[in-house]
Write an enzyme that holds these catalytic residues in place. Structure first.
Site, PDB file in Angstrom:
ATOM      1  N   GLY A   1      76.680  24.850 -55.352  1.00 50.27           N
ATOM      2  CA  GLY A   1      78.019  24.621 -54.830  1.00 50.27           C
ATOM      3  C   GLY A   1      78.224  24.826 -53.357  1.00 50.27           C
ATOM      4  O   GLY A   1      79.281  24.485 -52.825  1.00 50.27           O
TER       5      GLY A   1
ATOM      6  N   GLY B   1      72.163  21.415 -54.937  1.00 47.52           N
ATOM      7  CA  GLY B   1      71.835  19.994 -54.918  1.00 47.52           C
ATOM      8  C   GLY B   1      72.296  19.372 -53.620  1.00 47.52           C
ATOM      9  O   GLY B   1      71.515  18.870 -52.820  1.00 47.52           O
ATOM     10  N   ARG B   2      73.617  19.449 -53.379  1.00 43.85           N
ATOM     11  CA  ARG B   2      74.214  18.821 -52.198  1.00 43.85           C
ATOM     12  C   ARG B   2      73.602  19.346 -50.905  1.00 43.85           C
ATOM     13  O   ARG B   2      73.287  18.577 -50.004  1.00 43.85           O
ATOM     14  CB  ARG B   2      75.726  19.060 -52.209  1.00 43.85           C
ATOM     15  CG  ARG B   2      76.483  18.313 -51.123  1.00 43.85           C
ATOM     16  CD  ARG B   2      77.923  18.794 -51.059  1.00 43.85           C
ATOM     17  NE  ARG B   2      78.588  18.751 -52.332  1.00 43.85           N
ATOM     18  CZ  ARG B   2      79.304  17.732 -52.793  1.00 43.85           C
ATOM     19  NH1 ARG B   2      79.426  16.647 -52.050  1.00 43.85           N
ATOM     20  NH2 ARG B   2      79.889  17.788 -53.969  1.00 43.85           N
TER      21      ARG B   2
ATOM     22  N   ARG C   1      81.763   7.858 -53.156  1.00 42.93           N
ATOM     23  CA  ARG C   1      82.446   9.102 -52.814  1.00 42.93           C
ATOM     24  C   ARG C   1      83.760   8.896 -52.055  1.00 42.93           C
ATOM     25  O   ARG C   1      84.761   9.553 -52.384  1.00 42.93           O
ATOM     26  CB  ARG C   1      81.518  10.027 -52.016  1.00 42.93           C
ATOM     27  CG  ARG C   1      80.290  10.501 -52.803  1.00 42.93           C
ATOM     28  CD  ARG C   1      79.501  11.562 -52.045  1.00 42.93           C
ATOM     29  NE  ARG C   1      80.271  12.789 -51.951  1.00 42.93           N
ATOM     30  CZ  ARG C   1      80.893  13.189 -50.850  1.00 42.93           C
ATOM     31  NH1 ARG C   1      80.845  12.461 -49.737  1.00 42.93           N
ATOM     32  NH2 ARG C   1      81.582  14.320 -50.855  1.00 42.93           N
TER      33      ARG C   1
ATOM     34  N   TYR D   1      86.715  10.400 -54.136  1.00 41.62           N
ATOM     35  CA  TYR D   1      87.167  11.709 -53.681  1.00 41.62           C
ATOM     36  C   TYR D   1      87.947  11.673 -52.376  1.00 41.62           C
ATOM     37  O   TYR D   1      88.374  12.726 -51.897  1.00 41.62           O
ATOM     38  CB  TYR D   1      85.967  12.641 -53.459  1.00 41.62           C
ATOM     39  CG  TYR D   1      85.062  12.845 -54.635  1.00 41.62           C
ATOM     40  CD1 TYR D   1      85.534  13.375 -55.823  1.00 41.62           C
ATOM     41  CD2 TYR D   1      83.716  12.529 -54.555  1.00 41.62           C
ATOM     42  CE1 TYR D   1      84.696  13.579 -56.901  1.00 41.62           C
ATOM     43  CE2 TYR D   1      82.852  12.732 -55.623  1.00 41.62           C
ATOM     44  CZ  TYR D   1      83.352  13.252 -56.793  1.00 41.62           C
ATOM     45  OH  TYR D   1      82.522  13.453 -57.855  1.00 41.62           O
TER      46      TYR D   1
ATOM     47  N   CYS E   1      86.078  -6.386 -54.868  1.00 41.72           N
ATOM     48  CA  CYS E   1      87.469  -6.824 -55.055  1.00 41.72           C
ATOM     49  C   CYS E   1      88.349  -5.680 -55.527  1.00 41.72           C
ATOM     50  O   CYS E   1      88.923  -5.705 -56.631  1.00 41.72           O
ATOM     51  CB  CYS E   1      87.518  -7.999 -56.026  1.00 41.72           C
ATOM     52  SG  CYS E   1      86.731  -9.478 -55.365  1.00 41.72           S
TER      53      CYS E   1
END
Length: 424
Positions: free
Chosen positions: A239, A277-278, A314, A318, A346
């Site tokens: 996180g 991860g990020r 993303r 988000y 579209c």
């Protein structure tokens, strides 16, 4: 820090000029830096070095088998949330004893598969899952190490769609139920409780929510030990956030996070597992995209790219920010203008940013979306019948396509017309 830098006015990935990759592979395309991936893994290892630990890379962030092998060869474990991710990790050569199986919706088939093929531990998310796993393990004559993911009801102060530690979220077991759940595990066949699991969200830019959650985990550890359970591992989740906008203040460093871990749970004598991860993959990847058209509008100008929301979802999902830079460095003081940067899908939501100040980029010019390595390629789709975006890995002066762009024939060829619809 990353390894995407301008050299002699040209943006490079390590020692490779990015225009070379764009010309050879085409755009859109993801490009990853091996040096950045390994550097970020090493930072976590160094941060936790005083404690016994395992850094389990979160496969969902960027799951190409080449990336997994690179990290696995450097000693990383893997955090997986599906049988598919487990199979990817094994295909990359990661042994089962370095793979942790998380996820709120594990099926019986998935649990049986990892038990047959080797697993470090399963992080239980619910009481029905716990009982099902006991039945499966007992029927196979094995004992599986487990932790229980507790929900500490801590606000991670992140985007609502990536918050996982509040009571209202679907993840984990309420921490107030933990002692009763561990007592049941002790009675069930096939299960051996080895630790506690917690994960409160993604893209955290403040350490205080971690501090609150880990303090609760420390108290629970002592309570469970008093109940007679051997708590040997603490899976503290992932996180930690990254700086998506270079103009923003940087989130806490892995070294700061490591100090917090030592302060809050280091005295418990547990092996520490974390699941970043990020922070490992995010700044290690960019998305290359070409300008298809420059379009004037009513009170605004558009850059229409060949990349779309199906390639990088993303921003649409988000409202996420990515810095966008040209492959050829603008001259100092070069004039800029505000553009809405959009894709060809579209959907009005296929918008990467609005009124972004950018230098002049001609039609056919190539842009790079920075910090796109995490949740870019893994969340990509073929919406609007657009082939999946390819992936490229760079190491020093070498580069290779690690996922090719499928042809239209390959994409359509995966589908079938039933006999009863075939032409007579």
């Amino acid at each position: 820090m990353d390894h995407f830098l301008y050299r002699d006015g040209v943006l490079h990935a390590e020692d490779v000029p990015l225009p070379e990759i764009a010309a050879s592979v085409g755009t859109p395309a993801y490009v990853y830096s091996a040096a950045t991936l390994l550097r970020h893994l090493r930072l976590f290892d160094e941060a936790l070095a005083p404690l016994p630990h395992l850094v389990c890379y979160a496969v969902k962030a960027a799951g190409n088998v080449a990336i997994l092998k690179l990290l696995g060869d450097a000693g990383a474990g893997m955090d997986v949330v599906s049988e598919g991710e487990y199979r990817r990790a094994r295909a990359a050569g990661i042994p089962g004893e370095r793979i942790v199986f998380s996820g709120v919706g594990k099926t019986r088939a998935e649990m049986a598969h990892v038990l047959r093929n080797g697993i470090r531990q399963i992080n239980l998310e619910s009481e029905p899952e716990m009982r099902a796993l006991s039945e499966i393990a007992a029927s196979m004559g094995v004992e599986v190490p487990v932790t229980v993911r507790v929900n500490p009801d801590v606000d991670a102060k992140t985007h609502e769609k990536i918050s996982t530690g509040l009571a209202e979220n679907k993840f984990g077991i309420p921490i107030a139920r933990a002692r009763a759940v561990y007592a049941e595990i002790a009675r069930l066949p096939g299960l051996r409780a080895v630790g506690i699991d917690v994960h409160i969200g993604s893209q955290l830019t403040d350490l205080q929510p971690f501090r609150e959650a880990y303090a609760k985990v420390a108290d629970l550890t002592m309570a469970l030990r008093a109940d007679g359970h051997r708590i040997e591992r603490l899976d503290l989740g992932g996180g930690l956030g990254i700086p998506y906008a270079r103009s923003n203040l940087a989130p806490p460093l892995p070294s700061d996070y490591g100090a917090l871990v030592r302060e809050t749970v280091g005295h418990l004598g547990c092996e520490i597992e974390i699941e970043p991860g990020r922070l490992i993959a995010g700044n290690a990847g960019i998305l290359l995209a070409s300008v298809v058209w420059r379009k004037g509008g009513e009170g605004r100008d558009f850059l229409i790219l060949d990349a779309a929301m199906n390639d990088l979802v993303r921003p649409a999902m988000y409202g996420a920010h990515h810095d966008i830079v040209p492959l050829h460095e603008p001259a100092p003081g070069a004039e800029t203008a505000p553009y809405d940067v959009v894709g060809p899908v579209c959907e009005t939501g296929d918008t990467f940013c609005k009124a972004r100040e950018l230098p002049h980029v001609p039609e056919g010019g190539v842009l790079a979306f920075r910090s796109a390595g995490a949740y870019g390629a893994t969340m990509a789709s073929e919406y609007n019948a657009r082939p999946l975006v390819p992936e490229v890995l760079v190491q020093g002066s070498d580069w290779a396509v690690i996922r090719p762009r499928p042809s239209y024939e390959e994409m359509i060829g995966r589908e079938a017309i039933p006999d009863w619809l075939a032409a007579p």
